[in-house]
Design a protein around this motif. Structure first.
Motif, PDB file in Angstrom:
ATOM      1  N   MET A   1      35.297  45.037  44.459  1.00 13.82           N
ATOM      2  CA  MET A   1      35.540  43.866  43.631  1.00 13.82           C
ATOM      3  C   MET A   1      34.933  42.641  44.308  1.00 13.82           C
ATOM      4  SD  MET A   1      37.783  44.277  40.990  1.00 13.82           S
ATOM      5  CE  MET A   1      39.066  45.389  40.555  1.00 13.82           C
ATOM      6  N   LEU A   2      34.575  41.703  43.461  1.00 12.07           N
ATOM      7  CA  LEU A   2      33.995  40.457  43.925  1.00 12.07           C
ATOM      8  C   LEU A   2      34.601  39.340  43.092  1.00 12.07           C
ATOM      9  CD1 LEU A   2      31.746  39.001  45.589  1.00 12.07           C
ATOM     10  CD2 LEU A   2      30.199  39.506  43.700  1.00 12.07           C
ATOM     11  N   TRP A   3      34.925  38.233  43.739  1.00 12.53           N
ATOM     12  CA  TRP A   3      35.482  37.082  43.042  1.00 12.53           C
ATOM     13  C   TRP A   3      34.547  35.908  43.278  1.00 12.53           C
ATOM     14  CZ3 TRP A   3      38.080  40.592  45.984  1.00 12.53           C
ATOM     15  CH2 TRP A   3      38.985  41.403  45.291  1.00 12.53           C
ATOM     16  N   ILE A   4      34.168  35.242  42.193  1.00 11.94           N
ATOM     17  CA  ILE A   4      33.203  34.142  42.292  1.00 11.94           C
ATOM     18  C   ILE A   4      33.633  32.989  41.395  1.00 11.94           C
ATOM     19  CG2 ILE A   4      31.285  35.704  42.804  1.00 11.94           C
ATOM     20  CD1 ILE A   4      30.335  35.218  39.862  1.00 11.94           C
ATOM     21  N   ARG A   5      32.992  31.849  41.630  1.00 15.60           N
ATOM     22  CA  ARG A   5      33.151  30.703  40.737  1.00 15.60           C
ATOM     23  C   ARG A   5      31.805  30.015  40.616  1.00 15.60           C
ATOM     24  NH1 ARG A   5      36.226  27.147  44.998  1.00 15.60           N
ATOM     25  NH2 ARG A   5      34.395  26.229  45.969  1.00 15.60           N
ATOM     26  N   ALA A   6      31.642  29.321  39.504  1.00 16.20           N
ATOM     27  CA  ALA A   6      30.422  28.546  39.271  1.00 16.20           C
ATOM     28  C   ALA A   6      30.793  27.312  38.467  1.00 16.20           C
ATOM     29  CB  ALA A   6      29.389  29.385  38.530  1.00 16.20           C
ATOM     30  N   TYR A   7      30.007  26.275  38.615  1.00 21.77           N
ATOM     31  CA  TYR A   7      30.269  25.021  37.911  1.00 21.77           C
ATOM     32  C   TYR A   7      29.104  24.684  36.997  1.00 21.77           C
ATOM     33  CZ  TYR A   7      31.250  20.114  37.025  1.00 21.77           C
ATOM     34  OH  TYR A   7      31.499  18.911  36.409  1.00 21.77           O
TER      35      TYR A   7
ATOM     36  N   GLU B   1      36.295  37.734  38.125  1.00 20.12           N
ATOM     37  CA  GLU B   1      36.539  38.918  38.931  1.00 20.12           C
ATOM     38  C   GLU B   1      35.524  39.936  38.434  1.00 20.12           C
ATOM     39  OE1 GLU B   1      40.469  41.164  40.183  1.00 20.12           O
ATOM     40  OE2 GLU B   1      39.994  41.510  38.065  1.00 20.12           O
ATOM     41  N   LEU B   2      34.653  40.412  39.336  1.00 19.84           N
ATOM     42  CA  LEU B   2      33.565  41.296  38.948  1.00 19.84           C
ATOM     43  C   LEU B   2      33.755  42.691  39.532  1.00 19.84           C
ATOM     44  CD1 LEU B   2      30.529  38.918  39.649  1.00 19.84           C
ATOM     45  CD2 LEU B   2      31.788  39.220  37.513  1.00 19.84           C
ATOM     46  N   ASP B   3      33.276  43.687  38.782  1.00 15.24           N
ATOM     47  CA  ASP B   3      33.276  45.044  39.307  1.00 15.24           C
ATOM     48  C   ASP B   3      32.021  45.246  40.163  1.00 15.24           C
ATOM     49  OD1 ASP B   3      31.124  45.547  37.565  1.00 15.24           O
ATOM     50  OD2 ASP B   3      32.297  46.807  36.216  1.00 15.24           O
TER      51      ASP B   3
ATOM     52  N   TRP C   1      29.957  43.181  36.322  1.00 15.89           N
ATOM     53  CA  TRP C   1      30.492  42.926  34.991  1.00 15.89           C
ATOM     54  C   TRP C   1      31.848  42.256  35.157  1.00 15.89           C
ATOM     55  CZ3 TRP C   1      28.447  44.330  30.131  1.00 15.89           C
ATOM     56  CH2 TRP C   1      27.228  45.009  30.183  1.00 15.89           C
ATOM     57  N   ALA C   2      32.171  41.324  34.275  1.00 18.51           N
ATOM     58  CA  ALA C   2      33.434  40.600  34.369  1.00 18.51           C
ATOM     59  C   ALA C   2      34.609  41.492  33.980  1.00 18.51           C
ATOM     60  CB  ALA C   2      33.403  39.375  33.462  1.00 18.51           C
ATOM     61  N   LEU C   3      35.578  41.571  34.883  1.00 21.59           N
ATOM     62  CA  LEU C   3      36.834  42.247  34.589  1.00 21.59           C
ATOM     63  C   LEU C   3      37.871  41.235  34.102  1.00 21.59           C
ATOM     64  CD1 LEU C   3      37.009  44.600  37.686  1.00 21.59           C
ATOM     65  CD2 LEU C   3      36.271  45.159  35.353  1.00 21.59           C
ATOM     66  N   ARG C   4      37.834  40.047  34.695  1.00 18.23           N
ATOM     67  CA  ARG C   4      38.667  38.928  34.244  1.00 18.23           C
ATOM     68  C   ARG C   4      37.841  37.658  34.365  1.00 18.23           C
ATOM     69  NH1 ARG C   4      44.167  39.020  37.460  1.00 18.23           N
ATOM     70  NH2 ARG C   4      42.802  39.640  39.180  1.00 18.23           N
ATOM     71  N   HIS C   5      38.167  36.683  33.520  1.00 20.16           N
ATOM     72  CA  HIS C   5      37.338  35.478  33.391  1.00 20.16           C
ATOM     73  C   HIS C   5      38.256  34.297  33.115  1.00 20.16           C
ATOM     74  CE1 HIS C   5      34.250  33.379  30.510  1.00 20.16           C
ATOM     75  NE2 HIS C   5      34.436  32.680  31.597  1.00 20.16           N
ATOM     76  N   VAL C   6      38.088  33.237  33.887  1.00 19.86           N
ATOM     77  CA  VAL C   6      38.858  31.995  33.697  1.00 19.86           C
ATOM     78  C   VAL C   6      37.866  30.853  33.564  1.00 19.86           C
ATOM     79  CG1 VAL C   6      40.508  30.388  34.739  1.00 19.86           C
ATOM     80  CG2 VAL C   6      40.781  32.845  35.102  1.00 19.86           C
TER      81      VAL C   6
ATOM     82  N   GLU D   1      43.307  34.779  42.065  1.00 21.16           N
ATOM     83  CA  GLU D   1      44.623  35.145  41.523  1.00 21.16           C
ATOM     84  C   GLU D   1      45.468  33.920  41.208  1.00 21.16           C
ATOM     85  OE1 GLU D   1      45.439  37.989  40.371  1.00 21.16           O
ATOM     86  OE2 GLU D   1      43.993  39.294  41.336  1.00 21.16           O
ATOM     87  N   SER D   2      45.442  32.909  42.058  1.00 18.71           N
ATOM     88  CA  SER D   2      46.234  31.709  41.775  1.00 18.71           C
ATOM     89  C   SER D   2      45.662  30.944  40.586  1.00 18.71           C
ATOM     90  CB  SER D   2      46.352  30.816  43.007  1.00 18.71           C
ATOM     91  OG  SER D   2      45.101  30.308  43.391  1.00 18.71           O
ATOM     92  N   THR D   3      44.343  30.907  40.476  1.00 13.91           N
ATOM     93  CA  THR D   3      43.701  30.262  39.320  1.00 13.91           C
ATOM     94  C   THR D   3      44.031  31.025  38.046  1.00 13.91           C
ATOM     95  OG1 THR D   3      41.920  29.461  40.740  1.00 13.91           O
ATOM     96  CG2 THR D   3      41.478  29.509  38.376  1.00 13.91           C
ATOM     97  N   TRP D   4      43.951  32.350  38.109  1.00 10.20           N
ATOM     98  CA  TRP D   4      44.271  33.220  36.970  1.00 10.20           C
ATOM     99  C   TRP D   4      45.717  33.011  36.519  1.00 10.20           C
ATOM    100  CZ3 TRP D   4      42.351  36.381  33.369  1.00 10.20           C
ATOM    101  CH2 TRP D   4      43.194  37.309  32.769  1.00 10.20           C
ATOM    102  N   ALA D   5      46.646  33.066  37.453  1.00  4.33           N
ATOM    103  CA  ALA D   5      48.065  32.950  37.113  1.00  4.33           C
ATOM    104  C   ALA D   5      48.367  31.600  36.460  1.00  4.33           C
ATOM    105  CB  ALA D   5      48.920  33.152  38.362  1.00  4.33           C
ATOM    106  N   ALA D   6      47.821  30.528  37.004  1.00  2.00           N
ATOM    107  CA  ALA D   6      48.064  29.197  36.438  1.00  2.00           C
ATOM    108  C   ALA D   6      47.466  29.075  35.039  1.00  2.00           C
ATOM    109  CB  ALA D   6      47.495  28.125  37.361  1.00  2.00           C
ATOM    110  N   ALA D   7      46.251  29.597  34.854  1.00  2.00           N
ATOM    111  CA  ALA D   7      45.604  29.524  33.534  1.00  2.00           C
ATOM    112  C   ALA D   7      46.373  30.345  32.505  1.00  2.00           C
ATOM    113  CB  ALA D   7      44.150  30.007  33.630  1.00  2.00           C
ATOM    114  N   ARG D   8      46.790  31.549  32.877  1.00  2.50           N
ATOM    115  CA  ARG D   8      47.550  32.396  31.940  1.00  2.50           C
ATOM    116  C   ARG D   8      48.869  31.736  31.554  1.00  2.50           C
ATOM    117  NH1 ARG D   8      45.017  37.149  29.780  1.00  2.50           N
ATOM    118  NH2 ARG D   8      47.113  37.873  29.377  1.00  2.50           N
ATOM    119  N   GLU D   9      49.532  31.140  32.532  1.00  3.02           N
ATOM    120  CA  GLU D   9      50.806  30.471  32.240  1.00  3.02           C
ATOM    121  C   GLU D   9      50.583  29.317  31.259  1.00  3.02           C
ATOM    122  OE1 GLU D   9      54.416  28.071  34.445  1.00  3.02           O
ATOM    123  OE2 GLU D   9      52.951  29.121  35.672  1.00  3.02           O
TER     124      GLU D   9
END
Length: 111
Positions: A1-7, A18-20, A24-29, A92-100
């Motif tokens: 797994m790989l986790w990245i961000r871009a602006y 979150e990439l496989d 490929w995106a597994l999760r996207h925020v 994970e913290s970004t994901w959790a906050a966005a989902r909430e």
């Protein structure tokens, strides 16, 4: 797994992925604007489950609530402006906050 961000400065959007192993995106925020308001927090596993078990109306409802998952490979993401590896914990913290936030927004709209 790989986790990245871009602006994307043009639209003022931070994208987190979150990439496989094939990128490929597994999760996207996506977080938009100076307040970094969540606009997307979608999951490939959820999209596949809805596709396999529900109908187009269910998919449309999911996309209204959580946004549209990035399609296609993100191969070459390193060349994007502001692109960087991030830790799993940051994702994970970004994901959790966005989902909430997106979950609350949907409940408040229905009220």
């Amino acid at each position: 797994m790989l986790w990245i961000r871009a602006y994307d400065g043009e639209s003022d959007v931070w994208s987190y992925f979150e990439l496989d192993d094939e990128e490929w995106a597994l999760r996207h925020v996506e977080l938009q604007g100076p307040q970094r308001q969540p606009v997307t927090a979608s999951s490939l596993a959820e999209v596949i489950e809805i596709r396999d078990r529900d109908d187009l109306a269910a998919m449309a409802a999911y996309e209204r609530q959580y946004g549209v998952l990035a399609e296609g490979t993100l191969h070459g993401w390193q060349e994007a402006d502001g692109a960087a590896d991030i830790t799993r914990q940051e994702f994970e913290s970004t994901w959790a906050a966005a989902r909430e936030t997106l979950g609350k927004d949907r409940i408040e709209e229905a009220s």
